[in-house]
Design an enzyme around this catalytic site. Sequence first.
Site, PDB file in Angstrom:
ATOM      1  N   LYS A 153     -49.096 -25.744  -9.704  1.00  0.00           N
ATOM      2  CA  LYS A 153     -48.119 -25.949 -10.789  1.00  0.00           C
ATOM      3  C   LYS A 153     -47.470 -27.335 -10.696  1.00  0.00           C
ATOM      4  CE  LYS A 153     -44.909 -25.150 -13.898  1.00  0.00           C
ATOM      5  NZ  LYS A 153     -45.193 -25.398 -15.303  1.00  0.00           N
TER       6      LYS A 153
ATOM      7  N   LYS B 147     -36.612 -31.783 -11.487  1.00  0.00           N
ATOM      8  CA  LYS B 147     -36.774 -30.945 -10.277  1.00  0.00           C
ATOM      9  C   LYS B 147     -38.254 -30.830  -9.901  1.00  0.00           C
ATOM     10  CE  LYS B 147     -37.634 -26.779 -11.057  1.00  0.00           C
ATOM     11  NZ  LYS B 147     -37.845 -25.391 -11.452  1.00  0.00           N
TER      12      LYS B 147
HETATM   13  P1  NAD Z   1     -33.541 -21.434 -18.027  1.00  0.00           P
HETATM   14  O1  NAD Z   1     -32.517 -22.220 -17.313  1.00  0.00           O
HETATM   15  O2  NAD Z   1     -33.612 -21.451 -19.511  1.00  0.00           O
HETATM   16  O3  NAD Z   1     -33.456 -19.868 -17.587  1.00  0.00           O
HETATM   17  C1  NAD Z   1     -33.136 -19.430 -16.291  1.00  0.00           C
HETATM   18  C2  NAD Z   1     -32.308 -18.152 -16.418  1.00  0.00           C
HETATM   19  O4  NAD Z   1     -32.027 -17.666 -15.098  1.00  0.00           O
HETATM   20  C3  NAD Z   1     -30.946 -18.387 -17.097  1.00  0.00           C
HETATM   21  O5  NAD Z   1     -30.786 -17.498 -18.187  1.00  0.00           O
HETATM   22  C4  NAD Z   1     -29.925 -18.116 -15.990  1.00  0.00           C
HETATM   23  O6  NAD Z   1     -28.713 -17.548 -16.446  1.00  0.00           O
HETATM   24  C5  NAD Z   1     -30.703 -17.147 -15.099  1.00  0.00           C
HETATM   25  N1  NAD Z   1     -30.203 -17.106 -13.730  1.00  0.00           N
HETATM   26  C6  NAD Z   1     -29.814 -18.146 -12.952  1.00  0.00           C
HETATM   27  N2  NAD Z   1     -29.405 -17.700 -11.753  1.00  0.00           N
HETATM   28  C7  NAD Z   1     -29.545 -16.353 -11.769  1.00  0.00           C
HETATM   29  C8  NAD Z   1     -29.273 -15.328 -10.831  1.00  0.00           C
HETATM   30  N3  NAD Z   1     -28.772 -15.605  -9.608  1.00  0.00           N
HETATM   31  N4  NAD Z   1     -29.524 -14.038 -11.184  1.00  0.00           N
HETATM   32  C9  NAD Z   1     -30.005 -13.748 -12.421  1.00  0.00           C
HETATM   33  N5  NAD Z   1     -30.272 -14.677 -13.363  1.00  0.00           N
HETATM   34  C10 NAD Z   1     -30.047 -15.975 -13.037  1.00  0.00           C
HETATM   35  O7  NAD Z   1     -34.940 -21.873 -17.394  1.00  0.00           O
HETATM   36  P2  NAD Z   1     -36.389 -21.733 -18.062  1.00  0.00           P
HETATM   37  O8  NAD Z   1     -36.681 -22.948 -18.873  1.00  0.00           O
HETATM   38  O9  NAD Z   1     -36.527 -20.373 -18.641  1.00  0.00           O
HETATM   39  O10 NAD Z   1     -37.287 -21.843 -16.726  1.00  0.00           O
HETATM   40  C11 NAD Z   1     -37.356 -20.806 -15.775  1.00  0.00           C
HETATM   41  C12 NAD Z   1     -38.344 -21.227 -14.699  1.00  0.00           C
HETATM   42  O11 NAD Z   1     -39.648 -21.433 -15.288  1.00  0.00           O
HETATM   43  C13 NAD Z   1     -37.972 -22.530 -14.014  1.00  0.00           C
HETATM   44  O12 NAD Z   1     -38.313 -22.449 -12.648  1.00  0.00           O
HETATM   45  C14 NAD Z   1     -38.809 -23.577 -14.745  1.00  0.00           C
HETATM   46  O13 NAD Z   1     -39.074 -24.709 -13.956  1.00  0.00           O
HETATM   47  C15 NAD Z   1     -40.059 -22.785 -15.061  1.00  0.00           C
HETATM   48  N6  NAD Z   1     -40.795 -23.210 -16.259  1.00  0.00           N
HETATM   49  C16 NAD Z   1     -40.136 -23.575 -17.413  1.00  0.00           C
HETATM   50  C17 NAD Z   1     -40.891 -23.935 -18.532  1.00  0.00           C
HETATM   51  C18 NAD Z   1     -40.223 -24.346 -19.837  1.00  0.00           C
HETATM   52  O14 NAD Z   1     -40.909 -24.938 -20.678  1.00  0.00           O
HETATM   53  N7  NAD Z   1     -38.945 -24.047 -20.051  1.00  0.00           N
HETATM   54  C19 NAD Z   1     -42.288 -23.911 -18.491  1.00  0.00           C
HETATM   55  C20 NAD Z   1     -42.915 -23.481 -17.319  1.00  0.00           C
HETATM   56  C21 NAD Z   1     -42.158 -23.127 -16.215  1.00  0.00           C
END
Ligand code: NAD
Length: 287
Positions: free
Chosen positions: A170, A239
């Site tokens: 990834k 990150k």
């Molecule tokens: P985001 O910040 O939109 O969502 C993360 C969620 O986790 C939030 O709603 C937050 O409130 C929740 N959260 C944080 N701490 C928590 C806890 N202790 N307990 C419960 N919930 C908690 O992030 P995202 O864009 O959805 O990305 C999530 C993951 O996927 C990340 O690791 C990111 O790098 C990865 N990712 C994102 C994308 C993208 O395009 N957005 C694509 C591939 C991978």
Amino acid sequence: MATNVYGFIGLGNMGAAMCSNLVKSGINIICYDIAGTAERAPRGAGIAGSILDVALASEFIFLSLPDGSIVTEVTKDIVKAKSRKCHTIIDLSTTGPETASKVGNNLSKENIIFIDAPVSGGKSGAVAATLALMCSGPDDSIEGLTEVFNVIAGNVIQVGQEPGQAQAMKLLNNFLSATAMAATSEATIFGLSHGLEMKTILSVLNVSSGRNTSTEDKFPKRILSGTFDAGFATALMSKDVSLYHDQVVKAKTPNDIGDVVSRLWRQTNSALPNSDFTEIYRYLSKS
Ligand code: NAD
């Protein structure tokens, strides 16, 4: 698959959409988000009051959380549920190989199987269930989960047996995506300085050798349109590229481009906190 209960923790840009697709397929889901579950949960999902509730109710738990330190803390909380049902955790987040490996080791001491399963394809791919899901972990566990993985992803590829291998995959993917985004921004700004129109630049690139995911997808849909709404935070891209850079330093593999690109994303994130990652184009346009 429908008889088991699946937990889902983290209902952000990615998690809410993946969780919604699981519910729509008839899977029993109980979900939780620290920022407020009820307003983020898809219709039909069970609402948990805490991580403990998720661990007590579900055999499998999906995580979609911002980073490795949060994944580490959440998995520690799951382990604290002594009479838990949970026997398998699937981490869809991007955390890097070291976190995945450490979390996997800690969970195996508690008889919990850990599947390292980051995804690629953005929020739109999560909504459309066309994500690429790369996974590493025990063969039999991954085989047993493939039907569920196919609900959220268009392509499921096992890349190894050890947690951390899917994270390495990834990170190298996101390094290439981040590089394409930054380089396409610079190249486009150069073209504009010669009086070319962005639409024209993209038309030529997309039938030429310079085409990439930014020219084909992010630029036409998010930058030319002026919406800057890919649903992936600059902070998360920064990150990912920093994690990639740190791992390359440890692996002692070539890092010239990694050095420049990771620095550029850190600068963008400092200049434009809380931005969408497509806004690197705005940052470079002003600098
Ligand atoms: P985001 O910040 O939109 O969502 C993360 C969620 O986790 C939030 O709603 C937050 O409130 C929740 N959260 C944080 N701490 C928590 C806890 N202790 N307990 C419960 N919930 C908690 O992030 P995202 O864009 O959805 O990305 C999530 C993951 O996927 C990340 O690791 C990111 O790098 C990865 N990712 C994102 C994308 C993208 O395009 N957005 C694509 C591939 C991978």
